[in-house]
Motif scaffolding. Structure first.
Motif, PDB file in Angstrom:
ATOM      1  N   GLU A 143       0.858  -1.172   0.000  1.00 40.68           N
ATOM      2  CA  GLU A 143       0.000   0.000   0.000  1.00 40.68           C
ATOM      3  C   GLU A 143       0.901   1.232   0.000  1.00 40.68           C
ATOM      4  O   GLU A 143       1.742   1.389   0.874  1.00 40.68           O
ATOM      5  N   ILE A 144       0.705   2.119  -0.975  1.00 40.93           N
ATOM      6  CA  ILE A 144       1.573   3.271  -1.153  1.00 40.93           C
ATOM      7  C   ILE A 144       0.745   4.546  -1.158  1.00 40.93           C
ATOM      8  O   ILE A 144      -0.231   4.656  -1.904  1.00 40.93           O
ATOM      9  N   ASP A 145       1.129   5.489  -0.320  1.00 44.22           N
ATOM     10  CA  ASP A 145       0.509   6.805  -0.268  1.00 44.22           C
ATOM     11  C   ASP A 145       1.521   7.814  -0.794  1.00 44.22           C
ATOM     12  O   ASP A 145       2.464   8.184  -0.106  1.00 44.22           O
ATOM     13  N   GLY A 146       1.333   8.244  -2.024  1.00 44.07           N
ATOM     14  CA  GLY A 146       2.290   9.132  -2.654  1.00 44.07           C
ATOM     15  C   GLY A 146       2.332  10.527  -2.090  1.00 44.07           C
ATOM     16  O   GLY A 146       3.243  11.298  -2.410  1.00 44.07           O
ATOM     17  N   LEU A 147       1.372  10.873  -1.231  1.00 43.16           N
ATOM     18  CA  LEU A 147       1.313  12.216  -0.667  1.00 43.16           C
ATOM     19  C   LEU A 147       1.808  12.270   0.776  1.00 43.16           C
ATOM     20  O   LEU A 147       1.812  13.346   1.378  1.00 43.16           O
ATOM     21  N   ALA A 148       2.186  11.144   1.340  1.00 43.67           N
ATOM     22  CA  ALA A 148       2.658  11.123   2.727  1.00 43.67           C
ATOM     23  C   ALA A 148       3.967  11.902   2.836  1.00 43.67           C
ATOM     24  O   ALA A 148       4.926  11.624   2.114  1.00 43.67           O
ATOM     25  N   ASP A 149       4.001  12.879   3.743  1.00 44.98           N
ATOM     26  CA  ASP A 149       5.213  13.689   3.910  1.00 44.98           C
ATOM     27  C   ASP A 149       5.478  14.058   5.367  1.00 44.98           C
ATOM     28  O   ASP A 149       6.218  14.993   5.655  1.00 44.98           O
ATOM     29  N   GLU A 150       4.870  13.299   6.292  1.00 47.49           N
ATOM     30  CA  GLU A 150       5.058  13.539   7.715  1.00 47.49           C
ATOM     31  C   GLU A 150       5.539  12.258   8.396  1.00 47.49           C
ATOM     32  O   GLU A 150       5.344  11.146   7.878  1.00 47.49           O
ATOM     33  N   ALA A 151       6.132  12.416   9.563  1.00 47.53           N
ATOM     34  CA  ALA A 151       6.650  11.258  10.290  1.00 47.53           C
ATOM     35  C   ALA A 151       5.541  10.326  10.738  1.00 47.53           C
ATOM     36  O   ALA A 151       5.755   9.105  10.862  1.00 47.53           O
ATOM     37  N   ASP A 152       4.350  10.861  10.999  1.00 43.87           N
ATOM     38  CA  ASP A 152       3.245  10.018  11.459  1.00 43.87           C
ATOM     39  C   ASP A 152       2.375   9.530  10.308  1.00 43.87           C
ATOM     40  O   ASP A 152       1.299   8.980  10.532  1.00 43.87           O
ATOM     41  N   GLU A 153       2.804   9.712   9.076  1.00 42.25           N
ATOM     42  CA  GLU A 153       2.083   9.232   7.903  1.00 42.25           C
ATOM     43  C   GLU A 153       2.875   8.098   7.258  1.00 42.25           C
ATOM     44  O   GLU A 153       4.094   8.172   7.126  1.00 42.25           O
ATOM     45  N   ILE A 154       2.158   7.033   6.845  1.00 44.79           N
ATOM     46  CA  ILE A 154       2.807   5.872   6.230  1.00 44.79           C
ATOM     47  C   ILE A 154       2.847   6.051   4.714  1.00 44.79           C
ATOM     48  O   ILE A 154       1.804   6.152   4.068  1.00 44.79           O
ATOM     49  N   GLU A 155       4.067   6.100   4.171  1.00 41.67           N
ATOM     50  CA  GLU A 155       4.215   6.238   2.722  1.00 41.67           C
ATOM     51  C   GLU A 155       4.138   4.872   2.040  1.00 41.67           C
ATOM     52  O   GLU A 155       3.535   4.717   0.983  1.00 41.67           O
ATOM     53  N   THR A 156       4.748   3.844   2.644  1.00 40.82           N
ATOM     54  CA  THR A 156       4.715   2.495   2.092  1.00 40.82           C
ATOM     55  C   THR A 156       4.483   1.488   3.207  1.00 40.82           C
ATOM     56  O   THR A 156       5.169   1.514   4.229  1.00 40.82           O
ATOM     57  N   ASP A 157       3.529   0.615   3.005  1.00 38.38           N
ATOM     58  CA  ASP A 157       3.238  -0.478   3.936  1.00 38.38           C
ATOM     59  C   ASP A 157       3.206  -1.751   3.109  1.00 38.38           C
ATOM     60  O   ASP A 157       2.278  -1.962   2.317  1.00 38.38           O
ATOM     61  N   ALA A 158       4.215  -2.611   3.255  1.00 45.14           N
ATOM     62  CA  ALA A 158       4.325  -3.796   2.409  1.00 45.14           C
ATOM     63  C   ALA A 158       4.563  -5.040   3.247  1.00 45.14           C
ATOM     64  O   ALA A 158       5.109  -4.973   4.352  1.00 45.14           O
ATOM     65  N   PHE A 159       4.154  -6.171   2.683  1.00 48.17           N
ATOM     66  CA  PHE A 159       4.316  -7.454   3.369  1.00 48.17           C
ATOM     67  C   PHE A 159       4.434  -8.569   2.332  1.00 48.17           C
ATOM     68  O   PHE A 159       3.744  -8.542   1.304  1.00 48.17           O
ATOM     69  N   ILE A 160       5.279  -9.542   2.599  1.00 47.76           N
ATOM     70  CA  ILE A 160       5.358 -10.734   1.763  1.00 47.76           C
ATOM     71  C   ILE A 160       5.571 -11.940   2.664  1.00 47.76           C
ATOM     72  O   ILE A 160       6.326 -11.881   3.639  1.00 47.76           O
ATOM     73  N   GLY A 161       4.868 -13.029   2.367  1.00 46.33           N
ATOM     74  CA  GLY A 161       4.975 -14.242   3.164  1.00 46.33           C
ATOM     75  C   GLY A 161       4.946 -15.478   2.277  1.00 46.33           C
ATOM     76  O   GLY A 161       4.320 -15.480   1.208  1.00 46.33           O
TER      77      GLY A 161
END
Length: 276
Positions: A143-161
């Protein structure tokens, strides 16, 4: 012509609230119609979510490539200027014992001042079937949020299993499959700081049919990450096919996370779809 009436939780309250307050057009009809569509989709998704095509052994996927794609665009000019674009696709590829699925969803939006949304969702699911009971899986998500620009905002959340899976019971009226493996999660905030940790994942999918019209499912997922945080999600539901035109599902979802102050969240939901 077939019309569908859907009820989900407090949907009627939300529907009448939308009718009373949402008036972006002269009559407000478009807003009410959109809200009804949202309620229909929510209820239908809640019922269809219990239908797991992997419960019954190696699915007979269409050989080769198949899939679907969709695009939605809207733009406004005048007193308010804005644009919204949504693109999604789901691709499947099946060959021999391999079945792979790739899903992508992109959402972009901007107004007359700035870009307001720049999201990307990617899911990859692959299964290799050794026989009707034993298989191996690979699961990936980003999950990618291209507008995240703060420390408390997640820009990339990834997982692989990855790991093995096994169908303990594979009967017509009762199935139970379990799978477990290892995985890696990756988090990156809006300032570029990232965190990677390993974890162990395990899942259970249980299905039991009481009658041709009634069946129960219980889905459990467990993740134990490298920071010794335990997360558990359990979804217990019963679905009823009351008639050719009436379906309903009652579900109770428990979500446990050791990292939260209040560790357990519970949700009771009711979905009804009636066509006439």
């Amino acid at each position: 012509m077939t019309k569908t009436l859907a009820l989900a939780g407090a949907s009627w309250i939300a529907l009448f609230a939308a009718a009373a307050t949402a008036q972006t057009t002269i009559t407000g009809i478009e807003d009410v119609d959109d809200r009804i569509t949202d309620i229909e989709e929510t209820a239908t998704d809640e019922i269809e979510r219990s239908d797991d095509p992997l419960r019954y052994g190696n699915p007979n996927e269409q050989p080769g490539f198949s899939g679907s794609a969709s695009l939605s665009y809207s733009g406004k000019t005048g007193n308010n200027e804005s644009q919204e674009l949504s693109v999604s696709t789901r691709l499947r590829y099946a060959t021999g014992p391999w079945v792979q699925t790739l899903g992508v969803a992109l959402d972009f939006a901007e107004d007359d001042v700035e870009r307001t949304k720049e999201d990307a969702l990617i899911v990859y699911d692959a299964n290799y079937y050794f026989d009707d009971r034993f298989y191996a899986f690979v699961l990936g998500r980003a999950e990618i949020d291209g507008l995240a620009d703060e420390a408390d905002e997640i820009e990339t959340d990834a997982f692989i299993g990855v790991g093995p899976g096994y169908r303990v019971i594979n009967e017509q009226d009762m199935t139970w499959r379990v799978q477990a493996g290892v995985g890696v999660s990756y988090l990156r905030d809006g300032l570029g700081d990232s965190d990677t940790e390993e974890g162990v994942i395990a899942s259970s999918r249980f299905f039991y049919r009481f009658s041709p019209e009634v069946f129960m499912t219980n889905d459990t997922d467990v993740l134990h990450s490298g920071d010794n945080v335990l997360r558990v999600n359990n979804d217990l539901g019963v679905s009823f096919q009351m008639s050719d035109v009436l379906s309903t599902r009652v579900s109770y979802v428990t979500d446990y996370n050791e990292a939260r102050d209040i560790r357990t969240d519970n949700r009771l939901s009711l979905a009804i779809v009636y066509g006439f």
